[in-house]
Design a protein around this motif. Structure first.
Motif, PDB file in Angstrom:
ATOM      1  N   TYR B  89       0.848  -1.196   0.000  1.00 16.57           N
ATOM      2  CA  TYR B  89       0.000   0.000   0.000  1.00 16.57           C
ATOM      3  C   TYR B  89       0.877   1.238   0.000  1.00 16.57           C
ATOM      4  CZ  TYR B  89      -3.706  -3.229   1.295  1.00 16.57           C
ATOM      5  OH  TYR B  89      -4.592  -4.266   1.298  1.00 16.57           O
ATOM      6  N   GLY B  90       0.426   2.260  -0.737  1.00 15.18           N
ATOM      7  CA  GLY B  90       1.187   3.496  -0.761  1.00 15.18           C
ATOM      8  C   GLY B  90       2.405   3.384  -1.653  1.00 15.18           C
ATOM      9  N   THR B  91       3.251   4.403  -1.563  1.00 13.88           N
ATOM     10  CA  THR B  91       4.452   4.420  -2.392  1.00 13.88           C
ATOM     11  C   THR B  91       5.647   3.889  -1.606  1.00 13.88           C
ATOM     12  OG1 THR B  91       4.804   6.710  -1.746  1.00 13.88           O
ATOM     13  CG2 THR B  91       3.692   6.333  -3.832  1.00 13.88           C
ATOM     14  N   ALA B  92       6.659   3.446  -2.334  1.00 15.40           N
ATOM     15  CA  ALA B  92       7.862   2.890  -1.699  1.00 15.40           C
ATOM     16  C   ALA B  92       8.654   3.998  -1.007  1.00 15.40           C
ATOM     17  CB  ALA B  92       8.730   2.224  -2.741  1.00 15.40           C
ATOM     18  N   ILE B  93       9.325   3.620   0.079  1.00 11.99           N
ATOM     19  CA  ILE B  93      10.281   4.531   0.702  1.00 11.99           C
ATOM     20  C   ILE B  93      11.670   3.928   0.520  1.00 11.99           C
ATOM     21  CG2 ILE B  93       8.612   5.451   2.340  1.00 11.99           C
ATOM     22  CD1 ILE B  93       9.903   3.657   4.501  1.00 11.99           C
ATOM     23  N   THR B  94      12.684   4.804   0.464  1.00 11.20           N
ATOM     24  CA  THR B  94      14.035   4.360   0.146  1.00 11.20           C
ATOM     25  C   THR B  94      15.012   4.955   1.142  1.00 11.20           C
ATOM     26  OG1 THR B  94      13.433   4.318  -2.191  1.00 11.20           O
ATOM     27  CG2 THR B  94      15.779   4.268  -1.684  1.00 11.20           C
ATOM     28  N   THR B  95      15.996   4.157   1.552  1.00  9.02           N
ATOM     29  CA  THR B  95      16.960   4.663   2.532  1.00  9.02           C
ATOM     30  C   THR B  95      17.865   5.713   1.902  1.00  9.02           C
ATOM     31  OG1 THR B  95      18.424   2.792   2.038  1.00  9.02           O
ATOM     32  CG2 THR B  95      16.972   2.579   3.943  1.00  9.02           C
ATOM     33  N   ASP B  96      18.155   6.741   2.709  1.00  6.85           N
ATOM     34  CA  ASP B  96      19.017   7.839   2.252  1.00  6.85           C
ATOM     35  C   ASP B  96      20.470   7.545   2.618  1.00  6.85           C
ATOM     36  OD1 ASP B  96      17.868  10.013   4.992  1.00  6.85           O
ATOM     37  OD2 ASP B  96      19.190   8.254   4.984  1.00  6.85           O
ATOM     38  N   THR B  97      21.300   8.563   2.541  1.00 10.52           N
ATOM     39  CA  THR B  97      22.739   8.349   2.796  1.00 10.52           C
ATOM     40  C   THR B  97      23.010   7.953   4.246  1.00 10.52           C
ATOM     41  OG1 THR B  97      22.962  10.728   3.139  1.00 10.52           O
ATOM     42  CG2 THR B  97      23.527   9.877   0.951  1.00 10.52           C
ATOM     43  N   ASN B  98      22.059   8.211   5.115  1.00 14.33           N
ATOM     44  CA  ASN B  98      22.212   7.782   6.515  1.00 14.33           C
ATOM     45  C   ASN B  98      21.674   6.376   6.744  1.00 14.33           C
ATOM     46  OD1 ASN B  98      23.307  10.278   7.395  1.00 14.33           O
ATOM     47  ND2 ASN B  98      21.233  11.145   7.403  1.00 14.33           N
ATOM     48  N   GLY B  99      21.097   5.801   5.696  1.00 13.05           N
ATOM     49  CA  GLY B  99      20.484   4.489   5.843  1.00 13.05           C
ATOM     50  C   GLY B  99      19.064   4.559   6.363  1.00 13.05           C
ATOM     51  N   ASP B 100      18.464   5.774   6.372  1.00 11.92           N
ATOM     52  CA  ASP B 100      17.123   5.962   6.925  1.00 11.92           C
ATOM     53  C   ASP B 100      16.062   6.012   5.833  1.00 11.92           C
ATOM     54  OD1 ASP B 100      18.352   8.277   9.420  1.00 11.92           O
ATOM     55  OD2 ASP B 100      17.923   6.125   9.590  1.00 11.92           O
ATOM     56  N   ALA B 101      14.988   5.278   6.054  1.00 14.41           N
ATOM     57  CA  ALA B 101      13.766   5.393   5.241  1.00 14.41           C
ATOM     58  C   ALA B 101      12.625   5.660   6.216  1.00 14.41           C
ATOM     59  CB  ALA B 101      13.512   4.119   4.451  1.00 14.41           C
ATOM     60  N   VAL B 102      11.727   6.567   5.855  1.00 18.46           N
ATOM     61  CA  VAL B 102      10.705   7.017   6.812  1.00 18.46           C
ATOM     62  C   VAL B 102       9.298   6.755   6.313  1.00 18.46           C
ATOM     63  CG1 VAL B 102       9.776   9.013   8.032  1.00 18.46           C
ATOM     64  CG2 VAL B 102      12.249   8.817   7.684  1.00 18.46           C
ATOM     65  N   PHE B 103       8.512   6.081   7.136  1.00 18.08           N
ATOM     66  CA  PHE B 103       7.068   5.990   6.908  1.00 18.08           C
ATOM     67  C   PHE B 103       6.416   7.104   7.733  1.00 18.08           C
ATOM     68  CE2 PHE B 103       6.644   2.429   4.326  1.00 18.08           C
ATOM     69  CZ  PHE B 103       7.301   1.311   4.809  1.00 18.08           C
ATOM     70  N   ASP B 104       5.848   8.090   7.055  1.00 18.03           N
ATOM     71  CA  ASP B 104       5.076   9.121   7.746  1.00 18.03           C
ATOM     72  C   ASP B 104       3.649   8.653   7.945  1.00 18.03           C
ATOM     73  OD1 ASP B 104       6.892  11.566   5.894  1.00 18.03           O
ATOM     74  OD2 ASP B 104       7.041  11.173   8.053  1.00 18.03           O
ATOM     75  N   ASN B 105       2.944   9.346   8.841  1.00 15.93           N
ATOM     76  CA  ASN B 105       1.500   9.113   9.025  1.00 15.93           C
ATOM     77  C   ASN B 105       1.172   7.658   9.362  1.00 15.93           C
ATOM     78  OD1 ASN B 105       1.542  11.342   6.451  1.00 15.93           O
ATOM     79  ND2 ASN B 105       0.418  11.879   8.317  1.00 15.93           N
ATOM     80  N   VAL B 106       1.886   7.135  10.333  1.00 19.43           N
ATOM     81  CA  VAL B 106       1.592   5.771  10.795  1.00 19.43           C
ATOM     82  C   VAL B 106       0.921   5.850  12.162  1.00 19.43           C
ATOM     83  CG1 VAL B 106       3.419   4.665   9.469  1.00 19.43           C
ATOM     84  CG2 VAL B 106       3.905   5.520  11.755  1.00 19.43           C
ATOM     85  N   PRO B 107       0.108   4.846  12.499  1.00 20.03           N
ATOM     86  CA  PRO B 107      -0.645   4.915  13.754  1.00 20.03           C
ATOM     87  C   PRO B 107       0.214   4.579  14.975  1.00 20.03           C
ATOM     88  CG  PRO B 107      -1.162   2.892  12.588  1.00 20.03           C
ATOM     89  CD  PRO B 107      -0.260   3.673  11.682  1.00 20.03           C
ATOM     90  N   PHE B 108      -0.104   5.185  16.091  1.00 16.83           N
ATOM     91  CA  PHE B 108       0.549   4.867  17.356  1.00 16.83           C
ATOM     92  C   PHE B 108      -0.456   5.057  18.483  1.00 16.83           C
ATOM     93  CE2 PHE B 108       1.014   9.053  19.312  1.00 16.83           C
ATOM     94  CZ  PHE B 108       0.823   9.908  18.219  1.00 16.83           C
ATOM     95  N   ASP B 109      -0.253   4.318  19.545  1.00 19.50           N
ATOM     96  CA  ASP B 109      -1.107   4.469  20.722  1.00 19.50           C
ATOM     97  C   ASP B 109      -0.380   3.853  21.900  1.00 19.50           C
ATOM     98  OD1 ASP B 109      -3.541   3.388  22.577  1.00 19.50           O
ATOM     99  OD2 ASP B 109      -4.144   5.150  21.435  1.00 19.50           O
ATOM    100  N   GLN B 110      -0.515   4.477  23.047  1.00 20.04           N
ATOM    101  CA  GLN B 110       0.231   4.000  24.224  1.00 20.04           C
ATOM    102  C   GLN B 110      -0.191   2.599  24.639  1.00 20.04           C
ATOM    103  OE1 GLN B 110       0.009   6.818  27.414  1.00 20.04           O
ATOM    104  NE2 GLN B 110       1.966   6.200  28.276  1.00 20.04           N
ATOM    105  N   THR B 111      -1.501   2.303  24.518  1.00 18.44           N
ATOM    106  CA  THR B 111      -1.988   1.021  25.046  1.00 18.44           C
ATOM    107  C   THR B 111      -2.648   0.126  24.011  1.00 18.44           C
ATOM    108  OG1 THR B 111      -4.050   2.109  25.628  1.00 18.44           O
ATOM    109  CG2 THR B 111      -2.383   1.949  27.363  1.00 18.44           C
ATOM    110  N   ASN B 112      -3.068   0.708  22.890  1.00 18.40           N
ATOM    111  CA  ASN B 112      -3.887  -0.077  21.962  1.00 18.40           C
ATOM    112  C   ASN B 112      -3.459   0.159  20.513  1.00 18.40           C
ATOM    113  OD1 ASN B 112      -5.901  -1.876  21.439  1.00 18.40           O
ATOM    114  ND2 ASN B 112      -7.564  -0.396  21.575  1.00 18.40           N
ATOM    115  N   ALA B 113      -2.148   0.187  20.304  1.00 18.98           N
ATOM    116  CA  ALA B 113      -1.649   0.520  18.972  1.00 18.98           C
ATOM    117  C   ALA B 113      -1.938  -0.600  17.989  1.00 18.98           C
ATOM    118  CB  ALA B 113      -0.149   0.784  19.037  1.00 18.98           C
ATOM    119  N   PRO B 114      -2.394  -0.262  16.789  1.00 24.26           N
ATOM    120  CA  PRO B 114      -2.573  -1.294  15.774  1.00 24.26           C
ATOM    121  C   PRO B 114      -1.224  -1.762  15.237  1.00 24.26           C
ATOM    122  CG  PRO B 114      -3.132   0.858  14.879  1.00 24.26           C
ATOM    123  CD  PRO B 114      -2.807   1.069  16.322  1.00 24.26           C
ATOM    124  N   VAL B 115      -1.199  -2.946  14.673  1.00 25.00           N
ATOM    125  CA  VAL B 115       0.037  -3.487  14.119  1.00 25.00           C
ATOM    126  C   VAL B 115       0.333  -2.813  12.781  1.00 25.00           C
ATOM    127  CG1 VAL B 115       1.205  -5.565  13.299  1.00 25.00           C
ATOM    128  CG2 VAL B 115      -0.355  -5.694  15.254  1.00 25.00           C
TER     129      VAL B 115
END
Lengths: 109, 178
Positions: B89-115
């Motif tokens: 789903y969505g577009t591919a992300i690619t690691t940069d010169t630091n080796g980092d690839a970032v998924f923005d807009n992902v869900p998080f929750d302290q107690t009930n986070a989705p996978v």
């Protein structure tokens, strides 16, 4: 005391054409006497009821029933059967990614 | 009067009459106020309605040769968000010169986070990678996962004369293109 009789119309949405797939309407007075027991035509039924009186209404179509009460002041009363609606919830930023679990709440305005 | 529609795997159903409704949401890990549309008219002849909702978390995938925060970064590794079956789903992300690839807009929750599911679809051509579906949950708004892409294993290549069994070719080169 003068009792005024008012001509009102019931409009039942989601019914068929003319006499096909119509709804059965039952109207009871406050003493539970059955006043009307008729089928709609083109989803409509005209009735003569006492103005400013309260009546219980049952509208039956297939296996669904609407139960309501009316206070006779208007010329027209519209009723609608509910039906099954499907809701799709996706992640706004990952096209078509389905939301695993949650709730959508709909509030009638 | 409120009607609650339970959503499982992106779909839910409810019995409703034709009318206009205000819409709110309760979705763990997501920004409930972002439900779109926030009003819906149920009309004759239409029995399916689509909504979307946003999350605000950031998941960083840090790819290195040894899988540690200080390892040699791998540039050009690509990833997709997926579901549990690996559908992308969505577009591919690619690691940069630091080796980092970032998924923005992902869900998080302290107690009930989705996978959150994702998979790697390519490295830079010189490193091995695991292409299976991975998963994580985020309890805070930002998170970093260390991913190893080891250097391709050393292979021994032999070149012999085809007409003199086992006679080694003394010099030359082979080019392997993937």
């Amino acid at each position: 005391m003068v009792v005024k009789i008012k001509r009102i119309t019931f409009i039942i949405l989601n019914t068929g054409f003319k006499k096909y797939n119509q709804a059965l309407v039952k109207v009871y007075d406050t003493c539970n006497n059955l006043i009307y027991h008729e089928e709609t035509y083109n989803g409509r039924l005209d009735l003569l009821l006492k103005e400013k009186d309260v009546y219980k209404v049952e509208i039956i179509k297939n296996n669904s029933i609407i139960k309501s009460s009316i206070y006779v002041v208007k010329d027209k009363y519209i009723f609608s059967f509910s039906r099954t609606i499907t809701f799709l919830l996706r992640d706004a930023n990952y096209y078509n990614l389905p939301i695993k679990k949650g709730e959508i709440i709909l509030w009638q305005k | 009067m409120a009607k609650i529609i339970n959503i499982i795997d992106g779909t839910g159903t409810g019995e409703l009459i034709n009318d206009t409704y205000t819409v709110t949401a309760s979705v763990p890990g997501y920004e409930n106020s972002s439900i779109n549309p926030s009003s819906v008219s149920i009309v004759e002849g239409t029995n399916s309605y689509s909504f979307s909702i946003s999350a605000t978390g950031t998941l960083t995938l840090h790819v290195t040769e040894d899988g540690t925060s200080t390892g040699t970064p791998v540039v050009g590794a690509t990833f997709f968000r997926t579901d549990s079956t690996g559908t992308e789903y969505g577009t591919a992300i690619t690691t940069d010169t630091n080796g980092d690839a970032v998924f923005d807009n992902v869900p998080f929750d302290q107690t009930n986070a989705p996978v959150i599911y994702f998979k790697q679809t390519a490295s830079d051509g010189d490193h091995e990678f695991d292409s299976t579906v991975q998963n994580t949950t985020m309890t805070t708004s930002t998170s970093t996962i260390e991913i190893q892409n080891p250097v391709g294993a050393t292979r021994t290549i032999t070149l012999t004369d085809s007409n003199y069994d086992n006679l080694p070719i003394s010099s030359g080169s082979l080019t392997l293109t993937n």
